[in-house]
Design an enzyme around this catalytic site. Sequence first.
Site, PDB file in Angstrom:
ATOM      1  N   LYS B  82     -10.973   2.716  -5.549  1.00 59.58           N
ATOM      2  CA  LYS B  82     -11.163   1.198  -5.807  1.00 59.58           C
ATOM      3  C   LYS B  82     -12.738   0.848  -6.523  1.00 59.58           C
ATOM      4  CE  LYS B  82     -10.490  -3.576  -4.720  1.00 59.58           C
ATOM      5  NZ  LYS B  82     -10.105  -4.530  -3.453  1.00 59.58           N
ATOM      6  N   SER B 157      -6.421  -7.986  -4.693  1.00 55.44           N
ATOM      7  CA  SER B 157      -7.195  -7.337  -5.613  1.00 55.44           C
ATOM      8  C   SER B 157      -7.235  -5.948  -5.825  1.00 55.44           C
ATOM      9  CB  SER B 157      -8.623  -7.897  -5.327  1.00 55.44           C
ATOM     10  OG  SER B 157      -9.159  -7.063  -4.177  1.00 55.44           O
ATOM     11  N   SER B 181      -5.845  -8.018   0.208  1.00 53.71           N
ATOM     12  CA  SER B 181      -6.229  -7.381  -0.974  1.00 53.71           C
ATOM     13  C   SER B 181      -5.636  -5.813  -0.946  1.00 53.71           C
ATOM     14  CB  SER B 181      -7.629  -7.165  -1.390  1.00 53.71           C
ATOM     15  OG  SER B 181      -8.019  -8.511  -2.049  1.00 53.71           O
TER      16      SER B 181
END
Lengths: 103, 487, 473
Positions: B82, B157, B181
């Site tokens: 990420k 996210s 997330s």
Amino acid sequence: MTSEEGRGADAAAIDVAYVARLARIDLTPEEQARFQRQLDEVVAYVRKIREPDTSGIEPTAHAVAVRNVFRDDAPRPGLDRGEVMANAPAVVQGLFRVPQIVE
Amino acid sequence: MAEPVNRALPTAHAALARLRRGECSSEELVRDVLGRIRATDGGIGAYLWVDEEDALGQARAADARRAAGNEGRLLGVPVAVKDVLNVRGQPCTCASRILRGYVAPYDATAVARLRAEGAVFAGRTNMDEFAMGSTTENSAVQVTRNPRDPERVPGGSSGGAAACVAAGEAVVALGTDTGGSIRQPAAFCGCVGLKPSYGRVSRYGLTAFASSLDQIGTLSADVRDAALMLQVMAGADCMDSTCLDAPVPDYGAALRDDLRGMKLGIPREYFVGGLAPEVETPVRAAIEQCRALGAEVAELSLPHTEYAIATYYVIAAAEASANLARFDGVRYGRRARAESDPMTMYCRTRAEGFGAEVKRRVILGTYVLSSGYYDAYYLTAQRVRTLIRRDFEKAFAHCDALLAPVAPSLPWRLGEAADDPLKMYLGDIYTVTANLAGICGMSVPCGSSADGLPVGLQILGPALGEEKVLRVGHAYEASASRPAAGP
Amino acid sequence: MDYIPSIGLEVHVQLRTRSKLFCGCGTRYGAEPNSQVCPVCLGYPGTLPVVNREAVRLTVVTGLMVGSEISPYSKFDRKSYFYPDMPKNFQISQYDRPLCLGGAVAIDVEGASRPIPLKRIHLEEDTAKNTHFEGFSGVDFNRAGVPLMEIVSEPEMHSPEEAFAFLQALKEILLYAGVSDCNLEQGNVRCDVNCSVRPAGSKALGVKTEIKNRNTFREVLHALRHEIARQVGVLEAGGAVGQETLRWDVAAGVTVGMRSKEYAHDYRYFPEPDLLPVALPRAWVEDWRAALPEPPRARRARLAREYGLPEYDAGVLTADPRSADFFEAAARLSPNPKAVSNWIMTEMQRLLAERSLAPSDARITPRALADLVALVDGGTLGSTGAREVFAVLFAEGGDPARIVAERGMAQVSDAGEMGALADRVIAENEAAAADYRKGKQAALQRLVGQVMRLSGGRANPRVVAGLLRERLK
């Protein structure tokens, strides 16, 4: 527990223009109006936290109940200067260049 | 009832078995993944950045290491990262304009540990800017589509991480979870998402959103991979004071096929009001499945759940407002053209560099900490946080883990919740509680809606109780992927 | 009308640690710009602070030295404000739970001792250093994250001289405790001064102004003298003092308002979530307490008492703990502590000052000084010779007796050799001898001088005088 004078005042409406300046973010007039509307709604919602009885309840600042975490006073090599300055948006004589600071 | 889970997706443990048997090389494995990214990521948009040459170089180094007889627990396995985690020599933009141009000069601790075990870092995945959002639509760079339905969001996210795993564009991915997330995009995309307990994995190198809530975790095709990755990443770190110095158990050994002797709690407050029937039905079925696997299941109450969203948004925004103050265009990243004075430079740089959701949360956080409001918001939220934490402590005194939905609804359509922040925030109701309490949680696929959209089962465990969560997840997953018994 | 000033000080002291407060970067002064930096002290994304244990210890030791209460529970907080020298745009400091509370620093004013009470002592990180160019500025982050201890006094000093005395007394304590090098030129000690004046007889404090960031104690003295006069002038003219932050313009000798402080500050303090609270185990604090050095004032009194030194000597010797240590080590080996003290206060201080050396740089050992004093007292060395030997010991070290022997510097006291010289001098200076016999004492000194000259300065003048007197009876 924190007990600074004047910090417990009853919550009033959020002044987006003022707070954005504190946070160092320029807003367009459109953003300012939109955020004011949206954050008024969010602030009204988060006031829910005042519903439960929290008298005598200790605040949780950390998710772990550990204390006294230290490191030894031992120097370690840092970053290469070239690498540091390569990330800088503006440089002057090995320094990070910024607009004139007035003291 | 439940359909086979991710049977077609690559897994790290299967890849490692093949690598160890010499059935393939890391270079071949990485080429496969890169090929898949080329073939499908155009339509999904999971990755922000891929360096094929560098990835192949790492893969060849892994192959050489294996040839030299030097094994590693993840030797040769590609891991997607990420864009919020620092990997030395790679960009780390947090999907924000403000970090454009920044090259990380160091490895996050979790990354360094994976690297030491031979993992290959091929690319960086899309996310909501600075991890603020639940759809990945807040990325300043691109939209990521849900591989199961391209008109829908992948969640967020860590939407890019979930999407790339679900699309087979990665073997396993690192995500971060501040309020759901990892778990929510895992549920939306139909993969496994593990959020370890606060303090289980070092946060050093994770660009902070909310320091007291953030944790690094994984998105994977199955629970075994989650256990494998956690095994490598977990444990004390001298660079993170809040990372716990607690023994790391053998997570692989916790994976069993039954749930005999386990007590599972069903929190009443997670099945009320806004829970969509398309979500509730598969989750209820999964709970029954767990009972069938030998678990004792009982309803219980987490009475302060209704205050969790408000508490979370006060604390997360406050911490974020300070954490994001460092993005000022002085030392790294992008600076606006404004040379008159520092104040103007800050205000323009941050106006141009941050997207709307980040601005909103920074303003909200600045407000709740500002003079006169601290006690009313931040301090009160910390007290309510104590109440929420105690709810869980009481619950875990009676049971090993809790079962619940991950999100109240199926994945939204793209654009559906855009610009209605409060509506978006309310969708986090079942996930923020784990972060507030510092406990661990995992999302495991538990079937689909009538439209074929994935639904996740959330398994919550006590702080440092990852073994229990992994055990429940694995037993359920194994039973769900077995062909239904019958004639 | 008479006005009474009330002065409070916030003293920022750079602690003597090898690494920074929250990361492993070095703290050396004068390194190449941005060469002692890492992702943590540059505020890079993803970095976290970890507290340097030694910085905590040094702060607590300071608290113990000045009688503070050591907080059983302390924590770090974020103090938010944007400034280019702030890597994170918040400073990690301590807001409502400092490491040390209370305590006092005693000062001597007009012969009497008075304790100046302290509010608190806390630990925080230093900022970077700005350099100003024509039209822009540059930032060097080497100093960012260096541990700073902030000592906050109550506003209970009533003259610039008291503030000056406070700073000197504090510096002495810090040097004694070994917590800081207190190198003022390198900015190890920096002061914010707040000051108000009120008419005599009035109880309420006047409106205060704050003068930022002074590096030397003299500057504090001068800035306060100016600021007090300015405030009194404003009040005398019927005006009101405005609450403001000022800067002392050294060149112009005036205080001027700071433009950077125009934006009202709202520091938004909140507990630092990346750092856990500090609850020092009692045993640690007690160990540190047990290892405390004697405070300078106590040592001054003890030196006077134990070694029979004049107050003045004790004051000079204890101003620097290293001088006092040297004195005590030598005095314990000597029956004449006052002579030891004289050597340290005069020759040693002079040579150190001439060469800008620290007491530890001198090669002379306490044993050598004690031996030198014994050689003088025993008549082996005269004052000129002794100074010569001291200079050798200071620069090269060694044993004074050996130096005297090697260089043939011993005084000659042998009656035979000296008697022959005395006879010769009397024979060659009949006039002087006659003068002495008539009662002119000064004439004897002339004769002694002649004998000394003939001996090449090696004769013991006391012995010579005795021999001459005998012969001239």
